[in-house]
Structures are given as structure tokens and as C-alpha cells.
Design a protein around this motif. Structure first.
Motif, PDB file in Angstrom:
ATOM      1  N   GLY A  44       0.826  -1.195   0.000  1.00 54.69           N
ATOM      2  CA  GLY A  44       0.000   0.000   0.000  1.00 54.69           C
ATOM      3  C   GLY A  44       0.866   1.253   0.000  1.00 54.69           C
ATOM      4  O   GLY A  44       2.013   1.225   0.472  1.00 54.69           O
ATOM      5  N   LEU A  45       0.318   2.338  -0.503  1.00 56.57           N
ATOM      6  CA  LEU A  45       1.079   3.585  -0.609  1.00 56.57           C
ATOM      7  C   LEU A  45       1.643   4.067   0.727  1.00 56.57           C
ATOM      8  O   LEU A  45       2.802   4.474   0.777  1.00 56.57           O
ATOM      9  CB  LEU A  45       0.226   4.673  -1.272  1.00 56.57           C
ATOM     10  N   PRO A  46       0.884   4.032   1.821  1.00 58.35           N
ATOM     11  CA  PRO A  46       1.476   4.484   3.093  1.00 58.35           C
ATOM     12  C   PRO A  46       2.733   3.694   3.480  1.00 58.35           C
ATOM     13  O   PRO A  46       3.707   4.272   3.953  1.00 58.35           O
ATOM     14  CB  PRO A  46       0.353   4.267   4.118  1.00 58.35           C
ATOM     15  N   CYS A  47       2.728   2.399   3.223  1.00 53.76           N
ATOM     16  CA  CYS A  47       3.899   1.582   3.557  1.00 53.76           C
ATOM     17  C   CYS A  47       5.031   1.801   2.566  1.00 53.76           C
ATOM     18  O   CYS A  47       6.212   1.758   2.942  1.00 53.76           O
ATOM     19  CB  CYS A  47       3.515   0.109   3.627  1.00 53.76           C
ATOM     20  N   VAL A  48       4.694   2.044   1.304  1.00 49.41           N
ATOM     21  CA  VAL A  48       5.730   2.374   0.327  1.00 49.41           C
ATOM     22  C   VAL A  48       6.463   3.630   0.781  1.00 49.41           C
ATOM     23  O   VAL A  48       7.692   3.700   0.758  1.00 49.41           O
ATOM     24  CB  VAL A  48       5.119   2.574  -1.085  1.00 49.41           C
ATOM     25  N   LEU A  49       5.702   4.632   1.223  1.00 49.97           N
ATOM     26  CA  LEU A  49       6.302   5.888   1.673  1.00 49.97           C
ATOM     27  C   LEU A  49       7.152   5.680   2.925  1.00 49.97           C
ATOM     28  O   LEU A  49       8.230   6.259   3.052  1.00 49.97           O
ATOM     29  CB  LEU A  49       5.221   6.937   1.914  1.00 49.97           C
ATOM     30  N   GLU A  50       6.684   4.852   3.854  1.00 48.72           N
ATOM     31  CA  GLU A  50       7.479   4.562   5.061  1.00 48.72           C
ATOM     32  C   GLU A  50       8.790   3.878   4.704  1.00 48.72           C
ATOM     33  O   GLU A  50       9.848   4.232   5.227  1.00 48.72           O
ATOM     34  CB  GLU A  50       6.700   3.651   6.019  1.00 48.72           C
ATOM     35  N   ALA A  51       8.716   2.886   3.828  1.00 51.62           N
ATOM     36  CA  ALA A  51       9.929   2.170   3.422  1.00 51.62           C
ATOM     37  C   ALA A  51      10.876   3.121   2.701  1.00 51.62           C
ATOM     38  O   ALA A  51      12.084   3.109   2.945  1.00 51.62           O
ATOM     39  CB  ALA A  51       9.565   0.982   2.529  1.00 51.62           C
ATOM     40  N   PHE A  52      10.332   3.971   1.835  1.00 50.34           N
ATOM     41  CA  PHE A  52      11.144   4.944   1.104  1.00 50.34           C
ATOM     42  C   PHE A  52      11.872   5.865   2.078  1.00 50.34           C
ATOM     43  O   PHE A  52      13.076   6.065   1.976  1.00 50.34           O
ATOM     44  CB  PHE A  52      10.269   5.760   0.160  1.00 50.34           C
ATOM     45  N   ARG A  53      11.133   6.410   3.050  1.00 48.01           N
ATOM     46  CA  ARG A  53      11.753   7.314   4.019  1.00 48.01           C
ATOM     47  C   ARG A  53      12.813   6.591   4.843  1.00 48.01           C
ATOM     48  O   ARG A  53      13.846   7.159   5.172  1.00 48.01           O
ATOM     49  CB  ARG A  53      10.694   7.940   4.923  1.00 48.01           C
ATOM     50  N   SER A  54      12.552   5.341   5.159  1.00 50.37           N
ATOM     51  CA  SER A  54      13.508   4.558   5.941  1.00 50.37           C
ATOM     52  C   SER A  54      14.822   4.345   5.194  1.00 50.37           C
ATOM     53  O   SER A  54      15.888   4.301   5.804  1.00 50.37           O
ATOM     54  CB  SER A  54      12.882   3.201   6.295  1.00 50.37           C
ATOM     55  N   ILE A  55      14.741   4.247   3.867  1.00 49.44           N
ATOM     56  CA  ILE A  55      15.932   3.961   3.068  1.00 49.44           C
ATOM     57  C   ILE A  55      16.573   5.225   2.515  1.00 49.44           C
ATOM     58  O   ILE A  55      17.783   5.404   2.584  1.00 49.44           O
ATOM     59  CB  ILE A  55      15.584   2.991   1.917  1.00 49.44           C
TER      60      ILE A  55
END
Length: 117
Positions: free
Chosen positions: A40-51
Motif C-alpha cells: 500500500g502507498l502508506p507503507c511504500v512511503l514509510e519504506a522509502f523514508r527509511s531507506i
């Protein structure tokens, strides 16, 4: 002198072709595995910010990342790094944060899995 110029052109052509092939390879992996539809988009954004930035990833999003799979995860990160917007990022730093995020999520999922009796 002419052979040096031909050699230089061949080296540039080889490097350019490798970059294009890497992009096509990542795009093919992403398409064949439906990678862009597995989180889902919210998790994509979290993973992106984490990396790519400073941030953490929640347990819920770690679960989605692990379900996404290592192949998709790696291909998506590599494709992001190919984007000219990210050309100034340190490849070493991003690679380390990528591995750290993946390992964190695997460890978190393993710790939540019920123990076998």
C-alpha cells in the motif's frame, strides 16, 4: 591516436548500454513480479523514508515489505537509484540503509511469528 578515440567511444557505449540494460532488467523484474501492486502507498512511503531519508518503518509496513519479497524490494530500490533526482545520494549509504531496513523487517517478522511447539 584514432584508436584511442575509438576505444573511448566503445567504453562509453558499453557503459551506456549496461545502464540501459540494468534499467530494463529492473523494470522487467518489477513488471513480472507485480512488485508495484504488493504494498500500500502508506507503507511504500514509510519504506522509502527509511531507506532514502531519515525515518523508521512500522511493524505493519515491515510485514508488507517482507511479503513484497527481496527480489521486488531490491529491484525497486535499484530503479529509484537510477532516477536522476537521486543522483547525488551516496550509493554506499543507501545500500547500507536498504540492507538495514530489510534485515530489521525480517527480524521483526521472525520475532512476531508464533514459536513452533
Amino acid at each position: 591516436m584514432a584508436s584511442l578515440n575509438v576505444y573511448s567511444v566503445l567504453v562509453v557505449l558499453f557503459l551506456t548500454c549496461r545502464a540501459v540494460m540494468a534499467t530494463k532488467e529492473n523494470d522487467q523484474i518489477i513488471k513480472e513480479n507485480n512488485c508495484e501492486t504488493k504494498m500500500g502507498l502508506p507503507c511504500v512511503l514509510e519504506a522509502f523514508r527509511s531507506i532514502f531519508e531519515r525515518g523508521s518503518i512500522s511493524n505493519k509496513c515491515c510485514g508488507e515489505l517482507v511479503v513484497l519479497g527481496k527480489v521486488c524490494h531490491s529491484a525497486l530500490v535499484k530503479r529509484t537509484l537510477e532516477n536522476p533526482l537521486f543522483k547525488d545520494l551516496s550509493l554506499t549509504t543507501i545500500t547500507a540503509k536498504n540492507i538495514q531496513t530489510w534485515n530489521h523487517c525480517l527480524a521483526m517478522i521472525d520475532s512476531l511469528s508464533p514459536s513452533a511447539y
